[in-house]
Design a protein around this motif. Structure first.
Motif, PDB file in Angstrom:
ATOM      1  N   THR A   1       0.817  -1.221   0.000  1.00  0.00           N
ATOM      2  CA  THR A   1       0.000   0.000   0.000  1.00  0.00           C
ATOM      3  C   THR A   1       0.851   1.270   0.000  1.00  0.00           C
ATOM      4  O   THR A   1       0.351   2.352   0.250  1.00  0.00           O
ATOM      5  CB  THR A   1      -0.935   0.020   1.227  1.00  0.00           C
ATOM      6  N   ARG A   2       2.124   1.154  -0.315  1.00  0.00           N
ATOM      7  CA  ARG A   2       3.026   2.302  -0.170  1.00  0.00           C
ATOM      8  C   ARG A   2       2.722   3.432  -1.140  1.00  0.00           C
ATOM      9  O   ARG A   2       3.174   4.556  -0.928  1.00  0.00           O
ATOM     10  CB  ARG A   2       4.468   1.850  -0.353  1.00  0.00           C
ATOM     11  N   ILE A   3       1.974   3.156  -2.212  1.00  0.00           N
ATOM     12  CA  ILE A   3       1.632   4.246  -3.125  1.00  0.00           C
ATOM     13  C   ILE A   3       0.903   5.366  -2.381  1.00  0.00           C
ATOM     14  O   ILE A   3       0.965   6.529  -2.775  1.00  0.00           O
ATOM     15  CB  ILE A   3       0.779   3.727  -4.311  1.00  0.00           C
ATOM     16  N   LYS A   4       0.244   5.023  -1.258  1.00  0.00           N
ATOM     17  CA  LYS A   4      -0.450   6.038  -0.463  1.00  0.00           C
ATOM     18  C   LYS A   4       0.524   7.056   0.128  1.00  0.00           C
ATOM     19  O   LYS A   4       0.130   8.197   0.415  1.00  0.00           O
ATOM     20  CB  LYS A   4      -1.227   5.380   0.680  1.00  0.00           C
ATOM     21  N   SER A   5       1.768   6.662   0.318  1.00  0.00           N
ATOM     22  CA  SER A   5       2.748   7.554   0.946  1.00  0.00           C
ATOM     23  C   SER A   5       3.765   8.111  -0.047  1.00  0.00           C
ATOM     24  O   SER A   5       4.692   8.816   0.352  1.00  0.00           O
ATOM     25  CB  SER A   5       3.494   6.819   2.067  1.00  0.00           C
ATOM     26  N   ILE A   6       3.594   7.816  -1.344  1.00  0.00           N
ATOM     27  CA  ILE A   6       4.559   8.275  -2.343  1.00  0.00           C
ATOM     28  C   ILE A   6       4.664   9.796  -2.362  1.00  0.00           C
ATOM     29  O   ILE A   6       5.757  10.365  -2.500  1.00  0.00           O
ATOM     30  CB  ILE A   6       4.179   7.747  -3.739  1.00  0.00           C
ATOM     31  N   ARG A   7       3.529  10.459  -2.203  1.00  0.00           N
ATOM     32  CA  ARG A   7       3.563  11.930  -2.228  1.00  0.00           C
ATOM     33  C   ARG A   7       4.514  12.455  -1.166  1.00  0.00           C
ATOM     34  O   ARG A   7       5.355  13.322  -1.449  1.00  0.00           O
ATOM     35  CB  ARG A   7       2.154  12.479  -2.011  1.00  0.00           C
ATOM     36  N   GLN A   8       4.393  11.951   0.063  1.00  0.00           N
ATOM     37  CA  GLN A   8       5.249  12.413   1.148  1.00  0.00           C
ATOM     38  C   GLN A   8       6.713  12.022   0.907  1.00  0.00           C
ATOM     39  O   GLN A   8       7.631  12.790   1.211  1.00  0.00           O
ATOM     40  CB  GLN A   8       4.763  11.829   2.477  1.00  0.00           C
ATOM     41  N   LEU A   9       6.928  10.829   0.336  1.00  0.00           N
ATOM     42  CA  LEU A   9       8.289  10.373   0.068  1.00  0.00           C
ATOM     43  C   LEU A   9       8.965  11.235  -0.994  1.00  0.00           C
ATOM     44  O   LEU A   9      10.161  11.530  -0.899  1.00  0.00           O
ATOM     45  CB  LEU A   9       8.275   8.911  -0.372  1.00  0.00           C
ATOM     46  N   LEU A  10       8.214  11.643  -2.002  1.00  0.00           N
ATOM     47  CA  LEU A  10       8.785  12.509  -3.036  1.00  0.00           C
ATOM     48  C   LEU A  10       9.168  13.871  -2.452  1.00  0.00           C
ATOM     49  O   LEU A  10      10.237  14.415  -2.767  1.00  0.00           O
ATOM     50  CB  LEU A  10       7.798  12.683  -4.189  1.00  0.00           C
ATOM     51  N   VAL A  11       8.311  14.405  -1.610  1.00  0.00           N
ATOM     52  CA  VAL A  11       8.619  15.694  -0.967  1.00  0.00           C
ATOM     53  C   VAL A  11       9.874  15.557  -0.112  1.00  0.00           C
ATOM     54  O   VAL A  11      10.767  16.421  -0.145  1.00  0.00           O
ATOM     55  CB  VAL A  11       7.420  16.173  -0.129  1.00  0.00           C
ATOM     56  N   ALA A  12       9.953  14.454   0.650  1.00  0.00           N
ATOM     57  CA  ALA A  12      11.114  14.244   1.513  1.00  0.00           C
ATOM     58  C   ALA A  12      12.397  14.085   0.699  1.00  0.00           C
ATOM     59  O   ALA A  12      13.484  14.463   1.162  1.00  0.00           O
ATOM     60  CB  ALA A  12      10.892  13.006   2.387  1.00  0.00           C
ATOM     61  N   GLN A  13      12.287  13.544  -0.507  1.00  0.00           N
ATOM     62  CA  GLN A  13      13.461  13.357  -1.365  1.00  0.00           C
ATOM     63  C   GLN A  13      13.915  14.670  -1.983  1.00  0.00           C
ATOM     64  O   GLN A  13      15.046  14.779  -2.468  1.00  0.00           O
ATOM     65  CB  GLN A  13      13.140  12.345  -2.467  1.00  0.00           C
ATOM     66  N   GLY A  14      13.045  15.681  -1.968  1.00  0.00           N
ATOM     67  CA  GLY A  14      13.422  16.981  -2.500  1.00  0.00           C
ATOM     68  C   GLY A  14      12.635  17.424  -3.718  1.00  0.00           C
ATOM     69  O   GLY A  14      12.905  18.500  -4.272  1.00  0.00           O
ATOM     70  N   PHE A  15      11.667  16.628  -4.129  1.00  0.00           N
ATOM     71  CA  PHE A  15      10.848  17.005  -5.278  1.00  0.00           C
ATOM     72  C   PHE A  15       9.881  18.125  -4.892  1.00  0.00           C
ATOM     73  O   PHE A  15       9.452  18.237  -3.734  1.00  0.00           O
ATOM     74  CB  PHE A  15      10.073  15.802  -5.806  1.00  0.00           C
ATOM     75  N   VAL A  16       9.541  18.947  -5.872  1.00  0.00           N
ATOM     76  CA  VAL A  16       8.598  20.041  -5.664  1.00  0.00           C
ATOM     77  C   VAL A  16       7.437  19.882  -6.641  1.00  0.00           C
ATOM     78  O   VAL A  16       7.454  19.021  -7.516  1.00  0.00           O
ATOM     79  CB  VAL A  16       9.285  21.414  -5.863  1.00  0.00           C
ATOM     80  N   ASP A  17       6.415  20.717  -6.462  1.00  0.00           N
ATOM     81  CA  ASP A  17       5.220  20.659  -7.309  1.00  0.00           C
ATOM     82  C   ASP A  17       4.635  19.246  -7.349  1.00  0.00           C
ATOM     83  O   ASP A  17       4.184  18.772  -8.400  1.00  0.00           O
ATOM     84  CB  ASP A  17       5.530  21.125  -8.743  1.00  0.00           C
TER      85      ASP A  17
END
Length: 325
Positions: free
Chosen positions: A228-244
């Motif tokens: 079910t990790r796709i539910k947390s992908i948004r937060q993981l991308l932000v933590a990795q440094g992605f924007v928008d």
């Protein structure tokens, strides 16, 4: 679920699902993988449970790579492109160099290369089951995206991940490689669902489909993977440094039960997709603690529900994309 894409607790007499926040008027994609239409067999494949699997980094991927699975992957591609109105990507991209991680049969990469003929598309996978020289600007490599070092000679402006909830023990390592191999301004996009089977009217509760989904979650957990990790992908991308970073969630029906014509078409394709994938999931069912007879009984129950259409099942489908600053 994302705003505007929640599923009502009640079944609408006209349309079960609300309108998606995506243009669904685009032309439907062609479903061509190889000019012959035939499957591409991996000469190094090994046999287990009556199916063939990849031998490179044996056991890393839990699903088969044989002709039956290749047909399912192409149907799965049709299902998702139908759901997304013919769109292969939702991120606001102007692609030049593109990487499709875990490309499978390569059908997404080939169609993307045709749609963007000035781009250069590379598809990577543990199995070389992709046709060769179908499109001049698309090529394929054998690679373990999680554990191998990425040795590409160029950076990418778009990296695509789709339906990989059965893959990767260490997603953070994959995200680091993704970030490092994107050029500034480049986009990453994840398209995936969880195995959780839901319904608006309660028909999924206690069903074989629901039990099957729960078993897949338990089985993958035994392999160290969060289904079910796709539910947390948004937060993981932000933590990795992605924007928008943007997240959209869509209902992904199974079967032809929806009244809305668009979702009925999605469900029709997804019913075929799910039905073809049941036997291929045995490694995860066994890992969940099911005996062979229990697994076959559950598969038979799900097949019966797919035929009867009395279970109004859907899964949450996520599209999440972000930009490297």
């Amino acid at each position: 679920m994302a705003e505007g894409s929640e599923v009502s607790d009640e079944v609408d007499e006209v349309a079960v699902y609300p309108v998606l926040d995506v243009d669904i008027e685009a032309d439907k994609p062609t479903q061509q993988r190889a000019s012959s239409g035939s499957s591409v067999l991996d000469d190094s494949a090994i046999e287990e449970h009556g199916r063939t699997y990849h031998s490179y980094k044996q056991g890393t991927y839990l699903l088969p790579n044989d002709a039956e699975e290749q047909s399912r992957l192409d149907i799965q591609h049709k299902t998702i492109t139908t759901l997304l109105g013919g769109k292969l990507a939702l991120a606001p991209i102007e692609p030049k160099n593109v990487l499709d991680v875990a490309t499978g049969t390569g059908i997404w990469a080939i169609e993307f290369a045709r749609q963007y003929p000035k781009s250069n598309v590379i598809g990577s996978d543990l199995s070389l089951i992709q046709p060769k020289d179908v499109v001049h600007n698309c090529s394929f490599v054998k690679e373990d995206a999680e554990n191998d070092e990425w040795t590409y000679n160029q950076t990418f402006d778009y990296i695509h991940f789709r339906l990989l909830f059965t893959c990767f023990n260490d997603l953070s390592a994959v995200l680091r490689k993704t970030y490092n191999h994107l050029e500034s301004g480049g986009w990453v996009e994840f398209q995936d669902h969880t195995p959780e089977v839901l319904s608006s009217d309660g028909t999924s509760v206690g069903s074989g489909m629901e039990k099957f989904g729960h078993a897949i979650v338990r089985g993958l957990a035994r392999f160290g993977r969060d289904a079910t990790r796709i539910k947390s992908i948004r937060q993981l991308l932000v933590a990795q440094g992605f924007v928008d970073v943007t997240e959209r969630v869509f209902p992904y029906p199974v079967g032809v039960w929806p009244r809305d014509p668009h979702y009925k078409e999605v469900g029709r394709w997804n019913g075929h997709n799910v039905g073809l994938g049941l036997e291929g999931a045995v490694k995860m069912l066994f890992a969940a603690g099911l005996t062979e007879s229990e697994a076959q009984d559950l598969i038979s129950q799900v097949r019966g529900e797919l035929k009867s259409h009395h279970v109004h099942a859907f899964m949450p489908f996520y599209v999440v994309y972000g930009r490297k600053p």
